[in-house]
Design an enzyme around this catalytic site. Structure first.
Site, PDB file in Angstrom:
ATOM      1  N   LYS A   1       0.809  -1.216   0.000  1.00 26.34           N
ATOM      2  CA  LYS A   1       0.000   0.000   0.000  1.00 26.34           C
ATOM      3  C   LYS A   1       0.842   1.266   0.000  1.00 26.34           C
ATOM      4  O   LYS A   1       0.347   2.350  -0.214  1.00 26.34           O
ATOM      5  CB  LYS A   1      -0.994  -0.020   1.151  1.00 26.34           C
ATOM      6  CG  LYS A   1      -0.416   0.029   2.528  1.00 26.34           C
ATOM      7  CD  LYS A   1      -1.570   0.099   3.531  1.00 26.34           C
ATOM      8  CE  LYS A   1      -1.048  -0.006   4.948  1.00 26.34           C
ATOM      9  NZ  LYS A   1      -2.109  -0.138   5.936  1.00 26.34           N
ATOM     10  N   ARG A   2       2.126   1.109   0.228  1.00 29.37           N
ATOM     11  CA  ARG A   2       2.994   2.282   0.175  1.00 29.37           C
ATOM     12  C   ARG A   2       3.113   2.805  -1.247  1.00 29.37           C
ATOM     13  O   ARG A   2       3.296   3.986  -1.477  1.00 29.37           O
ATOM     14  CB  ARG A   2       4.392   1.937   0.664  1.00 29.37           C
ATOM     15  CG  ARG A   2       4.459   1.790   2.144  1.00 29.37           C
ATOM     16  CD  ARG A   2       5.847   2.013   2.620  1.00 29.37           C
ATOM     17  NE  ARG A   2       5.799   3.004   3.673  1.00 29.37           N
ATOM     18  CZ  ARG A   2       6.873   3.528   4.246  1.00 29.37           C
ATOM     19  NH1 ARG A   2       8.060   3.195   3.848  1.00 29.37           N
ATOM     20  NH2 ARG A   2       6.744   4.410   5.202  1.00 29.37           N
TER      21      ARG A   2
END
Ligand code: GLU
Length: 494
Positions: free
Chosen positions: A253-254
């Protein structure tokens, strides 16, 4: 043998595309072979599991049309399907292993474990701790027991040698026992670990094929051993390749939105998302890019899964989504899809109170509420020039908020507000100034009706995607800055 597969998500966050991917392949495999597909909730981590996450997972899998035959909500003859409701089963099974000498009670403290690992390392050995390292003299065990010291139950494991595991896609895999810890089976809180609960449940739920992510390969030796200890047949294993970011790193998700909620909010069609997930490492015999779930089931052959890391690329997904909208929707169906998506009361009700006081005519809604329905906003670097903030501060505010939001577990107004005010203090900025770049990034304008309420409505992934986009527009942190900032951010006591 009747085919039974399962997806076993842990409800510890947003519904992840990786979960949907694994669910899809399990479901398709079972459907193709006339079997059953089970959904089991693995919520033995009492601290991180939440009901909210569980319902989001169920809802998003259902939105994608990945329906299960048995599960916590629909029941079935092998229930309960939520691990937190099966504690007594795991306790009994742990006891069986203790009685047969395949497991032992371990009173070692965290400090002792650390020292043992360090000693093994200094000897140039694997740092995996073995029963022989961990077991205490009987008198010491008695002493700790009498003092009521906390303990865990661990499994016996071989000191060395090779373990062979069969995988449907990879054939025989050899793993080294030397690297395998005397795995904890029951934690000191009386809950099982993933390994014990997973093996016991797969057996009791008569799972025939375990199709799961590649990250679990290293657990396979422990699982194989547990099946042997219990005297059970092991299900067939199949480890799917991990989804990757376009730069080939593990999907995270980064770098990319990973929550199904984001794709839903963005206006991707469930048919297109499932179609795209079906293209991850798999292809139709005729290599068609666009296909329905039904067609995938008809033509499914797990041996067509290729192991090269499939790239989950939102640009490709958008292209495919466009095909679905153009080729497979009548205008009536499109109207219905728009209603299902955002033009409905459920979505609009929380938005309207935020803008009603500013409406003169109904058509004002378009300018006032556009950012609630938009995907990525058309923003320019100049919009981020504020008298009170330097350019560097603006980028830091965006990046630090992004990192802060990655760690937020419950996406509600209070949590968002607390984490932002903590951050503004840590950066020595007045809340009002600190919020300015966030207004622009999230709403595309310098002032908006309550931006925190807007963040709640947009959801965490959409909010983060907008912050990431704003950072891109501003050139983001340089590599050097990113390192320094991360250090500074981690050191902040937030
Ligand atoms: N609970 C595990 C997960 O979240 C399940 C892994 C498995 O399928 O065995 O991925």
């Amino acid at each position: 043998m009747s085919v039974r597969t399962r997806v076993a998500p842990s409800p510890t966050g947003d519904p992840h595309v990786g979960t949907a991917y694994i669910a899809l392949f399990n479901m398709v495999f079972a459907r193709k072979l006339g079997g059953k597909f089970v959904l089991r909730i693995e919520d033995t981590d009492q601290v991180r599991s939440t009901d909210e996450s569980e319902s989001m997972i169920l809802e998003s899998l259902r939105w994608l049309g990945l329906n299960w035959d048995e599960g916590p909500d629909v029941g079935g003859e092998y229930g309960p399907y939520r691990q937190s409701e099966r504690s007594a089963i795991y306790q009994a099974h742990a006891q069986t292993l203790l009685d047969s000498g395949h497991a032992f009670i371990c009173y070692r403290t965290p400090e002792e474990l650390e020292a043992l690992r360090a000693a093994r390392k200094a000897d140039g050995r694997h740092t995996a701790l073995k029963p022989s390292d961990l077991m205490l003299p009987a008198a010491e065990v008695e002493k700790r027991k009498a003092a009521g010291a906390p303990y865990v139950i661990r499994m016996m494991v071989p000191e060395e040698g090779k373990c062979e595991v069969n995988d449907m896609l990879r054939g025989t895999i050899e793993l080294d026992w030397g690297q395998v810890d005397a795995q904890i089976l029951m934690k000191s809180d009386g809950m099982p670990t993933y390994h014990l609960a997973n093996v016991v449940d797969d057996h009791l739920m008569a799972i025939s094929h375990v199709i799961r992510g590649e990250e679990w390969i290293n657990s396979a030796p422990k699982h194989k051993l547990l099946y042997q200890y219990f005297g059970w047949d092991m299900p067939v294993l199949c480890h799917m390749p991990l989804l990757r970011n376009p730069d080939k790193s593990k999907l995270s998700k980064r770098k990319n939105p990973t929550s199904i909620n984001y794709y839903k909010r963005m206006g991707y069609l469930p048919e297109a998302v499932v179609n795209y997930l079906g293209r991850m490492g798999w292809s139709m015999p005729d290599e068609a890019e666009k296909f329905t779930l039904q067609a995938m089931i008809e033509h499914f052959d797990i041996q067509r899964v290729s192991l090269g890391g499939p790239v989950f690329d939102t640009t490709k997904l958008s292209w495919l989504n466009g095909l679905w909208i153009r080729e497979s929707c009548t205008p009536e169906q499109l109207a219905q899809k728009l209603r299902d998506w955002a033009f409905n009361e459920d979505y609009l009700m929380p938005v309207l109170p935020l803008i009603q006081t500013r409406l003169e005519v109904l058509s004002d809604i378009v300018k006032l509420a556009d950012f609630f329905v938009a995907g990525q906003l058309d923003i320019q670097a100049e919009q981020f020039e504020f008298g009170k903030l330097e350019a560097l501060q603006v980028r830091k505010i965006l990046q630090y908020s992004l990192w802060q939001f990655e760690a937020v577990r419950s996406w509600d107004r209070d949590t968002i507000s607390q984490s932002l005010s903590g951050l503004s203090q840590a950066l020595g900025l007045k809340m009002k100034d600190f919020m300015m770049p966030l207004f622009v990034a999230v709403s595309g304008r310098s002032a908006a009706p309550s931006i925190m309420d807007a963040m709640v409505i947009l959801g965490s992934d959409m909010t983060r995607a907008r912050l990431r986009h704003a950072l891109d527009v501003l050139g983001g942190p340089s590599k050097k800055e990113a390192k320094a900032w991360e250090k500074e951010f981690r050191a902040m006591e937030l």
